[in-house]
Scaffold this motif. Structure first.
Motif, PDB file in Angstrom:
ATOM      1  N   ILE B 111       0.427  -1.053   0.052  1.00 12.28           N
ATOM      2  CA  ILE B 111       0.135  -0.158  -0.302  1.00 12.28           C
ATOM      3  C   ILE B 111       0.627   0.979   0.200  1.00 12.28           C
ATOM      4  O   ILE B 111       1.614   1.264   1.047  1.00 12.28           O
ATOM      5  N   SER B 112       0.952   1.777  -1.230  1.00  8.85           N
ATOM      6  CA  SER B 112       2.190   3.063  -1.555  1.00  8.85           C
ATOM      7  C   SER B 112       1.058   4.386  -0.901  1.00  8.85           C
ATOM      8  O   SER B 112       0.044   5.018  -0.957  1.00  8.85           O
ATOM      9  N   ARG B 125      -4.911   6.656   1.241  1.00 13.45           N
ATOM     10  CA  ARG B 125      -3.828   6.945  -0.068  1.00 13.45           C
ATOM     11  C   ARG B 125      -4.041   7.937  -1.096  1.00 13.45           C
ATOM     12  O   ARG B 125      -5.294   7.981  -2.140  1.00 13.45           O
ATOM     13  N   PRO B 126      -3.409   8.848  -1.275  1.00 15.75           N
ATOM     14  CA  PRO B 126      -3.781   9.777  -2.555  1.00 15.75           C
ATOM     15  C   PRO B 126      -3.380   9.088  -4.061  1.00 15.75           C
ATOM     16  O   PRO B 126      -2.495   8.101  -4.183  1.00 15.75           O
ATOM     17  N   VAL B 127      -3.998  10.100  -4.977  1.00 16.49           N
ATOM     18  CA  VAL B 127      -4.273   8.781  -6.565  1.00 16.49           C
ATOM     19  C   VAL B 127      -4.140  10.009  -7.141  1.00 16.49           C
ATOM     20  O   VAL B 127      -5.160  10.949  -6.824  1.00 16.49           O
ATOM     21  N   TYR B 128      -3.995   9.794  -8.732  1.00 16.68           N
ATOM     22  CA  TYR B 128      -4.350  10.748  -9.548  1.00 16.68           C
ATOM     23  C   TYR B 128      -3.761  12.236  -9.331  1.00 16.68           C
ATOM     24  O   TYR B 128      -4.981  13.211  -8.745  1.00 16.68           O
ATOM     25  N   GLY B 130      -3.119  13.274  -6.370  1.00 15.60           N
ATOM     26  CA  GLY B 130      -3.480  13.970  -5.429  1.00 15.60           C
ATOM     27  C   GLY B 130      -5.113  14.393  -5.993  1.00 15.60           C
ATOM     28  O   GLY B 130      -5.605  15.307  -4.375  1.00 15.60           O
ATOM     29  N   ALA B 132      -7.436  13.067  -6.456  1.00 12.10           N
ATOM     30  CA  ALA B 132      -8.263  11.662  -5.372  1.00 12.10           C
ATOM     31  C   ALA B 132      -7.853  11.209  -4.464  1.00 12.10           C
ATOM     32  O   ALA B 132      -6.926  10.998  -5.005  1.00 12.10           O
ATOM     33  N   ILE B 133      -9.073  10.593  -3.269  1.00 10.58           N
ATOM     34  CA  ILE B 133      -7.862   9.866  -2.698  1.00 10.58           C
ATOM     35  C   ILE B 133      -9.192   8.212  -1.978  1.00 10.58           C
ATOM     36  O   ILE B 133     -10.363   8.495  -2.035  1.00 10.58           O
ATOM     37  N   ALA B 134      -8.397   7.930  -2.641  1.00 12.35           N
ATOM     38  CA  ALA B 134      -8.911   5.935  -2.286  1.00 12.35           C
ATOM     39  C   ALA B 134      -8.708   5.784  -0.938  1.00 12.35           C
ATOM     40  O   ALA B 134      -7.648   5.733  -0.294  1.00 12.35           O
ATOM     41  N   THR B 135      -9.722   5.193  -0.064  1.00 16.36           N
ATOM     42  CA  THR B 135     -10.048   4.463   0.721  1.00 16.36           C
ATOM     43  C   THR B 135      -9.522   2.847   0.268  1.00 16.36           C
ATOM     44  O   THR B 135     -10.290   2.468  -0.119  1.00 16.36           O
ATOM     45  N   VAL B 136      -8.828   2.452   0.993  1.00 18.36           N
ATOM     46  CA  VAL B 136      -8.418   0.862   0.587  1.00 18.36           C
ATOM     47  C   VAL B 136      -8.799  -0.023   2.132  1.00 18.36           C
ATOM     48  O   VAL B 136      -7.610   0.344   3.047  1.00 18.36           O
TER      49      VAL B 136
END
Ligand SMILES: Cc1cc2nc3c(=O)[nH]c(=O)nc-3n(C[C@H](O)[C@H](O)[C@H](O)COP(=O)(O)OP(=O)(O)OC[C@H]3O[C@@H](n4cnc5c(N)ncnc54)[C@H](O)[C@@H]3O)c2cc1C
Ligand SMILES: Nc1ncnc2c1ncn2[C@@H]1O[C@H](COP(=O)(O)O)[C@@H](O)[C@H]1O
Lengths: 255, 309
Positions: B111-112, B125-128, B130, B132-136
């Motif tokens: 999980i990065s 974690r921020p994706v795209y 920052g 979008a914020i993904a909850t994984v």
């Protein structure tokens, strides 16, 4: 010498993204998609090595939907020799095929194609994982050179300059190796129209992901995807004196 | 079971990002062990043992680790990981280089770059870039995680009294060898922990003009950062790049000078407390995130600012 270049179809870096209202992901319908910028740099470097007579064949590989053929064709138009698409209907940005699964698929292709090294991006600009190259290196037991800003290919080794937090580090990698690219490695060319047309005729092999004996089910369940909190609107100041006053007396970040 | 933190250090002391990573580990468990692997690293080991929240230091002091490569350290981490629920490393170039290698050896999906911990399995974690914020939620038995340092309060480097355990190295990997390190030597604060950052972009125009930024930074004890365009143009070393694919910073005060504010740059600065933009284009996107914007020619405004501070 043979190079394998894994490339990914991602949202174009200029597109302003929209989080889906139901918070399940990012809306990718009808948005411009491109070759991941770091992978474009990897393709460019491979083509330059070929032009310099250091390599004989460049194979690009993408794992994605049938539409990823477009990005494979782009890479071929830039100078790659042929492409392989490992086709899947699962998402490749979030909640679908994850870096570990991509690395496992790439390992199978490496074993089939026997390249001397793999040149790939350091990071996908959609999932921002920065993992796949390192994972592939581990699965293959090959040397690893991440975040490359310069590479020099010799007979049995590659000298890699790496961009790291404290400066730049140079490593000597025994071949075969996995190398991931950073922004400063090169500036990718634009493919010429004539090459884009020619690329349509080059070989593109399609493999269904289901024919590979790999468990690709995601390990990270997406609970939700949301917009980041927005910053409050600021103001314009009219001169340096006002700026200093605001920083000292309003924001209190300068004394 | 407990949590293992992989220390980034310079053999003398822990890097600041390691303290933030311990800060994140604290949210998972009270029993935190830390791996300090290096060469002549006794001082780093001692400082790790004194760090708040650390209960055990795993020490590998070996000449082979004078330059840590993924091929050398990842197999050690993979072996140790079997005794832990979570293994955390800073999301710096150090952590990003080694941890995914260890994760693959363990058949774990890393999980990065986490920015929040919801529970022992669930992370943000921020994706795209920052946007979008993904909850994984991870289903792996062991979680391997890199930590976005600015998102977590650092642990104090005092107050701990951890037990030190020696563990053997696995010898030198023959796959890669160290050739050279060109370190950026600077007396200024580190970007990722600086209170004030002065950053310059393409608008600065040349490497020699960058002295303007450096003078201002020296005057107020700030760190110096840059946009990608400024680094690409050779105005300043690569490790000063801030953004999606560079460093993520969150100072109290960030002053962006001659930077347009591309999304890839903004994601690296948007957790700063106060953002100031100096740009002669009033429509530059940087003004949309700036708390205080000054529309001006930087060649007038920056020297004036330096004089008056
Ligand atoms: C895969 C990828 C990753 C990237 N990662 C990053 C990253 O990590 N960090 C990053 O920063 N970028 C990154 N970028 C690049 C990003 O998209 C922008 O190109 C870059 O940030 C632009 O830098 P800049 O603002 O300095 O230059 P420009 O966009 O050219 O802006 C220069 C600004 O200076 C102003 N200016 C000019 N002269 C003056 C003057 N005399 N006085 C005042 N103002 C003046 C102009 O009005 C302009 O707004 C990435 C891009 C890609 C594709
Ligand atoms: N679906 C994919 N198909 C082909 N290559 C990929 C894919 N996903 C990731 N990669 C490669 O792995 C690199 C790092 O991606 P990531 O670990 O997702 O940040 C990318 O720059 C690509 O070179």
């Amino acid at each position: 010498m043979k190079i394998l270049v894994p490339i990914k179809r991602v949202i174009d870096y200029n597109v302003k993204i929209h989080v889906k209202a139901d918070e399940t992901g990012v809306d990718l319908a009808n948005v411009k998609m491109s070759l991941n910028p770091f992978d474009e740099i990897a393709v460019e470097e491979a083509v330059r090595l070929k032009e310099a007579g250091k390599t004989s064949e460049i194979i690009v590989v993408s794992i994605g939907s049938e539409k990823a053929q477009e990005q494979i064709r782009t890479a071929i138009a830039m100078g790659a020799d042929r492409g392989i698409l490992v086709q899947t209907d699962d998402p490749i940005d979030l909640g679908g095929i994850e870096p570990l699964a991509v690395a496992k698929i790439l390992k199978i292709l490496v074993e089939k194609e026997n390249p001397d090294f793999v040149l790939m991006g350091k990071q996908s600009i959609d999932d921002d994982s920065n993992q796949t190259g390192q994972m592939l290196s581990a699965l293959l037991g090959w040397a690893q050179g991440t975040f490359a800003s310069a590479i020099e290919v010799n007979n049995k080794s590659i000298i890699v300059t790496r961009e790291i937090d404290g400066g730049r580090e140079t490593l000597k990698l025994k071949m075969p190796a996995v190398i991931t690219t950073d922004l400063r490695l090169n500036e990718p060319r634009y493919a010429k129209l004539s090459d884009i047309i020619k690329a349509k005729k080059k070989e593109l092999e399609i493999i269904s992901i289901n024919t590979l004996d790999i468990d690709c089910s995601p390990r990270l369940k997406i609970i939700k995807v949301t917009e980041p909190p927005a910053r409050q609107n600021g103001i314009k100041v009219s001169n340096v004196d006002e700026l200093i006053d605001k920083l000292k007396n309003e924001a209190k970040v300068l004394s | 079971m407990s949590v293992l933190v992989i220390a980034e250090h310079n053999n003398k002391r822990l890097k600041a990002v390691t303290l933030n990573t311990i800060g994140a580990a604290k949210q998972l468990d009270n029993d935190i062990h830390i791996l300090v692997a290096g060469s002549s690293c006794n001082s780093a080991v001692e400082s790790a043992a004194k760090t708040e929240n650390i209960t055990k230091v795993l020490k590998i002091n070996s000449k082979e680790l004078s330059h840590v490569t993924a091929e050398n350290i990842a197999p050690i981490i993979a072996d140790l990981a079997k005794n832990y629920t979570h293994v955390l490393a800073p999301a710096s170039t150090f952590g990003k280089n080694i941890l995914p290698h260890a994760a693959a050896l363990l058949d774990v999906q890393q999980i990065s770059d986490i920015s929040a911990i919801i529970d022992n399995d669930t992370f943000e974690r921020p994706v795209y870039a920052g946007n979008a914020i993904a909850t994984v939620k991870s289903s792996d038995d062991i979680k391997l995680i890199t930590v976005r340092s600015i998102a977590f309060e650092p642990s104090s480097n005092e107050g701990g009294n951890a037990h030190i355990e020696n563990i053997p190295s696995k010898g030198k990997s023959k796959l890669s060898s160290f050739v050279a390190l060109r370190e950026t030597i600077s007396d200024r604060p580190e970007l990722t922990s600086a209170k004030i950052i002065i950053a310059g972009g393409r608008g600065i125009g040349s490497a020699s003009n960058f002295a303007l930024i450096e003078k201002l930074a020296n005057k107020i004890g700030a760190a110096v950062g840059a946009s990608r365009a400024a680094v690409d143009a050779g105005y300043i070393p690569n490790d000063c790049q801030i953004g999606q694919t560079g460093k993520i910073v969150a100072p109290d005060l960030y002053i962006a000078i001659g930077i347009s504010g591309a999304i890839q740059h903004l994601t690296g600065i948007k957790d700063s407390k106060i953002i100031v933009a100096i740009n002669n284009d009033e429509n530059a996107p940087i003004f949309q995130v700036a708390d205080y914007g000054l529309v001006a020619d930087l060649f007038d405004a920056v020297p004036e600012l330096e004089n008056k501070l």
